[in-house]
Motif scaffolding. Sequence first.
Motif, PDB file in Angstrom:
ATOM      1  N   GLN A   1      14.394   4.831  -6.105  1.00 14.07           N
ATOM      2  CA  GLN A   1      13.930   3.337  -6.050  1.00 14.07           C
ATOM      3  C   GLN A   1      13.903   3.332  -4.481  1.00 14.07           C
ATOM      4  OE1 GLN A   1      17.260   2.643  -8.350  1.00 14.07           O
ATOM      5  NE2 GLN A   1      15.919   3.609 -10.000  1.00 14.07           N
ATOM      6  N   GLY A   2      13.153   3.972  -3.942  1.00 19.47           N
ATOM      7  CA  GLY A   2      12.854   4.295  -2.488  1.00 19.47           C
ATOM      8  C   GLY A   2      13.988   4.962  -1.827  1.00 19.47           C
TER       9      GLY A   2
ATOM     10  N   ALA B   1      14.999  -1.025   6.774  1.00 18.37           N
ATOM     11  CA  ALA B   1      15.289  -0.201   5.772  1.00 18.37           C
ATOM     12  C   ALA B   1      16.849   0.197   5.877  1.00 18.37           C
ATOM     13  CB  ALA B   1      14.371   1.178   5.896  1.00 18.37           C
ATOM     14  N   ALA B   2      17.051  -0.029   7.310  1.00 13.08           N
ATOM     15  CA  ALA B   2      18.495   0.271   7.710  1.00 13.08           C
ATOM     16  C   ALA B   2      19.405  -0.968   7.028  1.00 13.08           C
ATOM     17  CB  ALA B   2      18.736   0.674   9.212  1.00 13.08           C
ATOM     18  N   ALA B   3      18.985  -2.172   7.352  1.00 15.35           N
ATOM     19  CA  ALA B   3      19.547  -3.234   7.077  1.00 15.35           C
ATOM     20  C   ALA B   3      20.001  -3.244   5.397  1.00 15.35           C
ATOM     21  CB  ALA B   3      18.807  -4.561   7.325  1.00 15.35           C
TER      22      ALA B   3
ATOM     23  N   LEU C   1       0.835  -1.092  -0.258  1.00 13.42           N
ATOM     24  CA  LEU C   1      -0.120   0.022  -0.108  1.00 13.42           C
ATOM     25  C   LEU C   1       0.958   1.196  -0.058  1.00 13.42           C
ATOM     26  CD1 LEU C   1      -3.021   0.428   0.074  1.00 13.42           C
ATOM     27  CD2 LEU C   1      -2.977   0.601   2.397  1.00 13.42           C
ATOM     28  N   HIS C   2       1.982   1.232   0.716  1.00 13.02           N
ATOM     29  CA  HIS C   2       3.155   2.311   0.824  1.00 13.02           C
ATOM     30  C   HIS C   2       3.407   2.491  -0.611  1.00 13.02           C
ATOM     31  CE1 HIS C   2       2.391   2.389   5.245  1.00 13.02           C
ATOM     32  NE2 HIS C   2       3.140   3.524   5.041  1.00 13.02           N
TER      33      HIS C   2
ATOM     34  N   VAL D   1       9.605   5.130   4.975  1.00 13.57           N
ATOM     35  CA  VAL D   1       8.152   5.764   4.707  1.00 13.57           C
ATOM     36  C   VAL D   1       7.593   5.715   3.258  1.00 13.57           C
ATOM     37  CG1 VAL D   1       7.026   8.224   4.357  1.00 13.57           C
ATOM     38  CG2 VAL D   1       8.523   7.689   6.380  1.00 13.57           C
ATOM     39  N   VAL D   2       8.642   5.556   2.326  1.00 13.23           N
ATOM     40  CA  VAL D   2       8.159   5.410   1.018  1.00 13.23           C
ATOM     41  C   VAL D   2       7.944   3.661   0.690  1.00 13.23           C
ATOM     42  CG1 VAL D   2       9.047   5.250  -1.526  1.00 13.23           C
ATOM     43  CG2 VAL D   2       9.258   7.217  -0.116  1.00 13.23           C
ATOM     44  N   THR D   3       8.651   3.006   1.157  1.00 12.48           N
ATOM     45  CA  THR D   3       8.530   1.449   1.016  1.00 12.48           C
ATOM     46  C   THR D   3       7.576   0.838   2.157  1.00 12.48           C
ATOM     47  OG1 THR D   3      10.499   0.959   2.164  1.00 12.48           O
ATOM     48  CG2 THR D   3      10.587   1.175  -0.246  1.00 12.48           C
TER      49      THR D   3
END
Lengths: 236, 193
Positions: free
Chosen positions: B96-97, B163-165, A97-98, B154-156
């Motif tokens: 790409q994120g 996300a950090a990994a 969804l994001h 936030v984007v993905t």
Amino acid sequence: MLSYRPGSTFAHRLDPRSKLLVQFGLAIAAVSHPTLPWLVGTTAFALCTLAAAQLSPLAVLRSYRVVLLVLALAPFIAGVALGPPWFRVDPALRSALHVGRILPVLLVSAAYLTSTPVRDTRAAVQRLIPGKPGQILGIGMALVVRLFPLVLADVREVRDAIHARGGEARPLRDRARLLAVRSLERTLDRSDRLSVALRARCFAWNPTLPPLSFDRRDYPVLAIGIALAVSPLAPV
Amino acid sequence: MATEQSVDLVDDETVGLFTKAVLLAALTAALAQISIPLPGALPPFSLQPFGMFFAGLLLGPLWGGVALLLYVLVGIAGAPVFSNANAGLGYVIAGQGTGGFLVGFLVGAVVAGAIAHRSIAPKPVADLSVPVQVVALTAAVAVVYAIGVPWLAVVTGLPFARAAAVMAPYIPLDLLKLGIAVGVVQGGYLAGR
């Protein structure tokens, strides 16, 4: 690659400032609420902007295929678990969804890119930002657009020269250092020549601004842009 | 009756800093199109952060920031200056994120310039000691990740830790780039700039 195409569509005839506002407004609206109805609404609006620019949605999706493929990995990464059940559906759906919210932003951006020459955006920036900062950014954008192909050619030439001397065999650190040093030297030489040229042409803070004007058709578009920008304040 | 308007010339020092900012914006755009492939599953070695490093070190916080702001604005305007010849506001937001890293480069140049020069007016790079350069560029890299990783989350919709990994393998490469940038300055290649 998405770039400006001359035309006379509704989107082409709008003032770049109206289109910029709609673009920013939709970006704010799209990312503000990660809900399905909001996603459907913003995507429908984005498809309308593509129609206004007479752009095929499929062609736009094809242009963004690399971006979309990488983003599509996010739900998979979100769902993977390091133990049973190994894949969790809820976080994957939430991530999907994001990621889906990004699609309308990309579509509206495509409509803007194909219907607006870079020089119009430069003029819009120069008019939207008052005083010397606006002048610097406006003229700077025009110069970067003109000089980017030359600097890119310089960097490629340096890279090819390194390859021609068997540079692939060198350690990564040496290759990157050589490329950075040679490219930077050429860039700074160009900067010195540009500086002399600008001074020779009496570079001033108050040049004549490029013409831009709002037409009657721009006012409803501006209103839509403002409505989109404040839409996150509306209860969902 | 015609009105007279005098020409307000830009002073020579500002012209020099402005043209450097313009060319460093163009160089950042050019470097975004060039990467060095690495063996195996390692991410390609992108040269884009060098634009941020050199903008901060050569131009200080104000003009270094202008250089990266010009780069981002030209990309939003439609010139194909982001990696893989992408452009547009949509790409700045999403990439790409990784759209947050573009904004991170802009803030990173300002931070690097502020730490290295400790004033709006830039000093000659030869006057910057190695520790100051290392601290300035490390802070810039930290800022890029501090903006880029939450943005990616936030984007993905990925949890922050995940996300950090995803971005963790890029950190050693960025530190290597930092070392190369300091090496370029110390090698005297920018003497007199």
